[in-house]
Design a protein around this motif. Structure first.
Motif, PDB file in Angstrom:
ATOM      1  N   UNK B 229       0.618  -1.192  -0.172  1.00 20.90           N
ATOM      2  CA  UNK B 229       0.009  -0.143   0.002  1.00 20.90           C
ATOM      3  C   UNK B 229       0.841   1.112   0.005  1.00 20.90           C
ATOM      4  N   UNK B 230       2.110   1.147  -0.170  1.00 20.39           N
ATOM      5  CA  UNK B 230       2.842   2.270  -0.236  1.00 20.39           C
ATOM      6  C   UNK B 230       2.992   3.090  -1.612  1.00 20.39           C
ATOM      7  N   UNK B 231       2.940   4.291  -1.696  1.00 24.22           N
ATOM      8  CA  UNK B 231       2.784   5.009  -2.972  1.00 24.22           C
ATOM      9  C   UNK B 231       4.211   5.105  -3.389  1.00 24.22           C
ATOM     10  N   UNK B 232       4.595   4.225  -4.211  1.00 21.87           N
ATOM     11  CA  UNK B 232       5.815   4.118  -4.746  1.00 21.87           C
ATOM     12  C   UNK B 232       6.297   5.297  -5.345  1.00 21.87           C
ATOM     13  N   UNK B 233       5.586   5.877  -6.366  1.00 25.73           N
ATOM     14  CA  UNK B 233       5.837   7.044  -6.956  1.00 25.73           C
ATOM     15  C   UNK B 233       6.116   8.190  -6.339  1.00 25.73           C
ATOM     16  N   UNK B 234       5.391   8.510  -5.381  1.00 28.15           N
ATOM     17  CA  UNK B 234       5.587   9.596  -4.692  1.00 28.15           C
ATOM     18  C   UNK B 234       6.730   9.350  -3.653  1.00 28.15           C
ATOM     19  N   UNK B 235       7.117   8.299  -3.319  1.00 25.42           N
ATOM     20  CA  UNK B 235       8.142   8.065  -2.472  1.00 25.42           C
ATOM     21  C   UNK B 235       9.699   8.329  -3.338  1.00 25.42           C
ATOM     22  N   UNK B 236       9.399   7.797  -4.560  1.00 28.47           N
ATOM     23  CA  UNK B 236      10.749   8.136  -5.199  1.00 28.47           C
ATOM     24  C   UNK B 236      10.764   9.633  -5.425  1.00 28.47           C
ATOM     25  N   UNK B 237       9.777  10.230  -6.073  1.00 30.38           N
ATOM     26  CA  UNK B 237       9.763  11.719  -6.259  1.00 30.38           C
ATOM     27  C   UNK B 237      10.327  12.384  -4.867  1.00 30.38           C
ATOM     28  N   UNK B 238       9.800  12.322  -3.764  1.00 35.65           N
ATOM     29  CA  UNK B 238       9.994  12.928  -2.561  1.00 35.65           C
ATOM     30  C   UNK B 238      11.531  12.506  -2.169  1.00 35.65           C
ATOM     31  N   UNK B 239      11.975  11.401  -2.461  1.00 35.70           N
ATOM     32  CA  UNK B 239      13.434  10.870  -2.043  1.00 35.70           C
ATOM     33  C   UNK B 239      14.413  11.598  -2.779  1.00 35.70           C
ATOM     34  N   UNK B 240      14.141  11.577  -4.163  1.00 30.59           N
ATOM     35  CA  UNK B 240      15.095  12.514  -5.003  1.00 30.59           C
ATOM     36  C   UNK B 240      15.152  14.084  -4.517  1.00 30.59           C
ATOM     37  N   UNK B 241      13.783  14.422  -4.112  1.00 35.56           N
ATOM     38  CA  UNK B 241      13.715  15.828  -3.746  1.00 35.56           C
ATOM     39  C   UNK B 241      14.606  16.079  -2.527  1.00 35.56           C
ATOM     40  N   UNK B 242      14.408  15.153  -1.318  1.00 37.44           N
ATOM     41  CA  UNK B 242      15.215  15.442  -0.211  1.00 37.44           C
ATOM     42  C   UNK B 242      16.790  15.005  -0.730  1.00 37.44           C
ATOM     43  N   UNK B 243      17.128  14.285  -1.597  1.00 36.61           N
ATOM     44  CA  UNK B 243      18.468  14.076  -1.908  1.00 36.61           C
ATOM     45  C   UNK B 243      19.103  15.312  -2.597  1.00 36.61           C
ATOM     46  N   UNK B 244      18.197  15.998  -3.289  1.00 36.55           N
ATOM     47  CA  UNK B 244      18.564  17.360  -4.018  1.00 36.55           C
ATOM     48  C   UNK B 244      18.765  18.273  -3.033  1.00 36.55           C
ATOM     49  N   UNK B 245      17.845  18.253  -1.977  1.00 32.27           N
ATOM     50  CA  UNK B 245      17.912  19.395  -1.066  1.00 32.27           C
ATOM     51  C   UNK B 245      19.246  19.362  -0.071  1.00 32.27           C
ATOM     52  N   UNK B 246      19.652  18.012  -0.039  1.00 31.37           N
ATOM     53  CA  UNK B 246      21.167  18.005   0.925  1.00 31.37           C
ATOM     54  C   UNK B 246      21.845  18.141  -0.162  1.00 31.37           C
TER      55      UNK B 246
END
Lengths: 503, 356
Positions: B229-246
């Motif tokens: 039930x995890x939203x895989x697409x959202x997790x991918x986008x948000x993880x890359x955003x966090x990564x870019x933020x760092x």
């Protein structure tokens, strides 16, 4: 004529941490069928791979036609007359039957493939062995039973005197399976020897001349069909007395829980996989979905659990619309799902057992509060699941990958059963696991039924369907052929429906 | 527990030892003295407070870059765009730093940092979102975005935001205001303290929050995550955003704490070193700090080593490459150490490749 066509003498093979074959000796004589029986992990595949030259034994010898040989690879095994029919066919679907059969050993003329000659040889071969086939048909157009025949012809074309068949009936309807057994019996009359690997006790009794039972990498019994029966074989496989048939009470079905109307679902290639399906599952009953694999079962399960969006149709749980909801929303409505592919969907291999028990509930109380995981709660929960569902493990901190298939499955079942369930979708719930775990999981599924859950059981094992279901729907080519009461069902009737035949 | 910590640390540690030993052989082959060279290296990186400051300053952007790669890797993605994310973070933080005056430090500095972080997050988020929606491979997209970021920041520094004071002809922004400058306490730059706190925060998020659980689940088994039930697409986008933020935050700290402005060409390559650091840290956010300190020390001490012992500074690159080689090839170390093979600990940074 050789005394031993194919044999193993004191074969030993060790993999890191596992002794897969321990001092195994077998002998296949000409014109006989040797059944290798054993649970997953008993060492059958390892032994066969050694006989076929895929692995080299650490110790012991392979014997071909009374001669000790040191096989350097499958090529050598093939050239010495060993043919293997793998569980998953090694065919090229868009090519013709004759091309598939000669592939890799093509007759040539002036350096070019001589297809006319190839076709002549294939026709002659199929006539000699009574294996009728259209040499010009494309393999992808053939039903599974015929594709298997192509595999057998492939081996015979390479002058095999021994055929090794790995779980050959797994993909067949009961009638196709019976037919195959007949064909194999006829083949032995020419002096061919056959090694037959299976976990289906009934087939062993029906066809084998000699039976070798493996457990934990050792030969634990050698017998003949006339000297034993199903429960005797099961006891040898497992090492203790087992109940092959679960006892179940009469069901008392209540209100419909799952209602499916005119469901149409497309598969990954955009082809229609489910074509206007309608059925219902009521509280307190098990509806078994029988059928040869690939007739829409996977798409049905994925549609109901929200993993695949149907193109047409309505699905309801207790009157509430389900169509188009996300997997999480569907879980929230009380749907539990034992997935068909344990390794792919059921567990995260590298995660600890504790982490695996919260995969579908990590986001809610009490497992996390305001986004922070509660590790103590999670550990307690995991310990409960492990205890209650008899997951054999040294601790809840070990990775799931360290568990056997049966224990992994019990872990998944434990996770899915930790809430009150309205609807249980059980897809191939006992595939590839040991008899003890099968017995356990069957009892738990019945328990859910008796507690009032509606159960949709999808299984390729007809015995499982017949043993557990209250009603049986037979799926063929994306349609329900018929729904029959379990009391009126038998193998023959269901088998015909599985082949798409109605009277 | 202590045993498992030992096993996690053993491979990078032994990799460093082997790297230094082979480096010593190379120094000898050049007619130098390894003891003298390494002593000079240590003095140059740790000898006095200036040396320590240099080491910490070198280590700071490496921590951010390493965290960016490690975080994305936890979701099974390979962020090779740290360079571009760092550049946009650096230029926009500098833009806020010089473009506004009259603000108190407590508002101006955080604002500049946040703008840099957000710029990096957007830059990384593009790749994640494209991956989630179209399946475009993040390695390709982030590499291409590196070029876009390089040209965009060069243009900003050479045209609208150019420093026009005096006779300046360099493509650089004006100096940032004092109120946006990251201070230094003695030998410890505040940017370094920020980097260490962020790495602890990353570890906490990944290991202790339900979001981190989702990220790791997607990284280890995307199919099981979706089934759960995890939203895989959202997790991918948000993880890359966090990564870019760092990475963007790393760039902002460079502009605001070290360079005092954004200058085209100054930060080139820093973003790529994040990959080295993440690999050395085996993608563990807490491991990123010592890994970055080690590399920072070598870079800070390299000049003195060359000056004192006449060893070519490229030798430092060679030693770094050797260490990395041993980390990336743990089988060799295991063989050298006779450690038993253990799948559960394997971290392969390359796993992002080939998965679609």
């Amino acid at each position: 004529m050789a005394e031993t066509l194919l044999g193993a003498y004191k074969v030993r093979k060790e993999f890191p941490g596992v002794l897969a074959n321990d001092d195994i000796s077998i002998s296949l004589r000409p014109g006989r069928i040797l059944a290798l029986l054993g649970e997953n992990g008993a060492g059958k595949s390892t032994l066969v791979n050694i006989l076929f030259g895929m692995y080299r034994p650490d110790d012991g010898h392979v014997i071909i036609k009374d001669e000790v040989v040191d096989l350097r690879g499958p090529d050598e095994a093939i050239s010495r007359g060993i043919g293997m029919v793998h569980q998953h066919f090694q065919l090229v679907p868009p090519m013709r039957v004759v091309e598939n059969i000669v592939l890799g050993a093509e007759p040539t003329r002036h350096g070019l493939v001589d297809l006319a000659e190839a076709r002549r040889r294939v026709v002659e071969l199929s006539e000699r062995y009574g294996l009728e086939i259209d040499p010009d048909a494309l393999v992808e157009d053939l039903p599974v039973g015929m594709q298997q025949r192509v595999e057998i012809l492939k081996a015979l074309y390479r002058d095999a005197d021994v055929l090794i068949l790995d779980e050959p009936t797994g993909v067949l309807t009961p009638q196709e399976a019976d037919h195959l057994l007949g064909v194999l019996r006829e083949l032995t009359e020419t002096g061919l020897g056959i090694v037959f690997i299976t976990h289906k006790l009934r087939e062993v009794l029906a066809i084998a001349d000699d039976i070798v039972v493996l457990r934990n990498g050792q030969v634990v019994g050698e017998t003949r069909p006339s000297d034993t029966d199903e429960s005797g074989l099961a006891e040898m496989m497992v090492g203790r007395n087992v109940m092959l048939q679960v006892e179940k009470s009469v069901s008392r079905p209540g209100e419909p829980v799952l209602e499916v109307e005119e469901l149409e679902v497309k598969d990954d290639r955009g082809q229609i996989a489910l074509d206007g399906l309608s059925f219902e599952v009521r509280a307190g009953e098990i509806l078994g979905v029988a059928g040869v694999e690939g007739n829409g079962q996977r798409e049905l399960v994925e549609a109901i659990t929200g993993l695949r969006v149907p193109s047409v149709g309505v699905m309801k749980i207790e009157g509430e619309e389900l169509t188009g909801e996300s997997p999480r929303q569907i879980t929230k409505k009380g749907v539990a799902h034992i997935p068909e592919d344990r390794e792919k969907h059921g567990v995260v291999a590298i995660y600890s057992l504790a982490e695996n028990t919260i995969l579908n509930r990590y986001h809610r109380k009490p497992f996390s509060i305001r986004g922070i995981l509660r590790r103590d709660v999670i550990r307690l929960h995991a310990q409960d699941v492990v205890d209650e569902f008899d997951v054999r493990t040294p601790s809840i901190s070990v990775p799931a990958s360290s568990l056997s298939g049966g224990n992994k499955q019990k872990l998944i079942v434990g996770r899915e059963f930790s809430d009150d369930i309205k609807l249980l979708i059980a897809a191939q719930p006992t595939r590839g696991i040991d008899i003890g775990a099968i017995e356990f999981i069957h009892r738990r599924i019945l328990e859910q039924r008796d507690k009032g859950a509606a159960v949709l059981l999808v299984s390729a094992e007809l015995d499982e369907i017949l043993g557990l279901s209250d009603r049986i729907a037979v799926l063929y080519d994306g349609k329900i052929m018929d729904v029959v009461d379990a009391q009126d069902a038998n193998r023959e009737k269901i088998g015909l429906l599985m082949a798409g035949i109605t009277d | 527990m202590s045993r498992s910590v030992f096993r996690i640390v053993a491979i990078p540690f032994m990799a460093v030892v082997f790297g230094v030993l082979i480096g010593a052989l190379l120094i000898v082959s050049q007619g130098g003295s390894p003891a003298e060279a390494y002593k000079a290296l240590l003095v140059g990186g740790l000898g006095d407070s200036d040396a320590v400051l240099r080491t910490l300053q070198k280590a700071t952007p490496l921590i951010f870059g390493g965290l960016a790669v490690a975080f994305a890797f936890k979701a099974g993605m390979f962020n090779i765009g740290g360079q571009g994310q760092l550049l946009v973070g650096a230029v926009f933080a500098a833009g806020v730093g010089f473009g506004i005056d009259g603000l108190p430090v407590l508002i101006h500095l955080p604002a500049a940092l946040i703008v840099g972080a957000v710029a990096g997050a957007l830059w990384g988020g593009i790749a994640g979102t494209l991956k989630a929606t179209t399946g475009a491979h993040e390695v390709i997209v982030t590499i291409m975005l590196n070029f876009v970021a390089g040209n965009l920041t060069d243009w900003l520094a050479a045209n609208p935001w150019k420093d026009n004071s005096g006779s300046n002809i360099v493509a650089r922004t004006p100096l940032i205001e004092n109120s946006a400058t990251i201070p230094t306490f003695g030998a410890v730059p505040v940017g370094f303290l920020l980097a260490v706190s962020v790495s602890v925060a990353c570890w906490l998020v990944l290991e202790r929050t339900s979001y981190g659980f989702e990220v790791r689940s997607v990284g280890h088994n995307r199919h099981a995550a979706q089934y759960s039930g995890m939203k895989v697409g959202w997790i991918m986008s948000s993880t890359m955003a966090v990564s870019g933020m760092l990475a963007g935050l790393g760039g902002a700290v460079e502009s605001l704490g070290v360079d005092g402005r954004f200058e085209a060409g100054v930060n080139v390559g820093l973003g790529f070193e994040g990959i080295t650091i993440a690999l050395l840290a085996r993608a563990n956010p807490l491991g990123v700090v010592p890994a970055a300190l080690l590399v920072g020390l070598m870079e800070a001490g390299a000049a003195r080593m060359q000056y004192k012992s006449d060893v070519a500074p490229e030798l430092i690159d060679v030693i770094q490459a050797l260490i990395l080689f041993f980390v990336a090839a743990p089988i060799i170390i295991r063989w050298l150490l006779r450690m038993r093979h253990d799948n559960s600990e394997q971290v392969q940074l390359g796993a992002g490749w080939g998965k679609s």
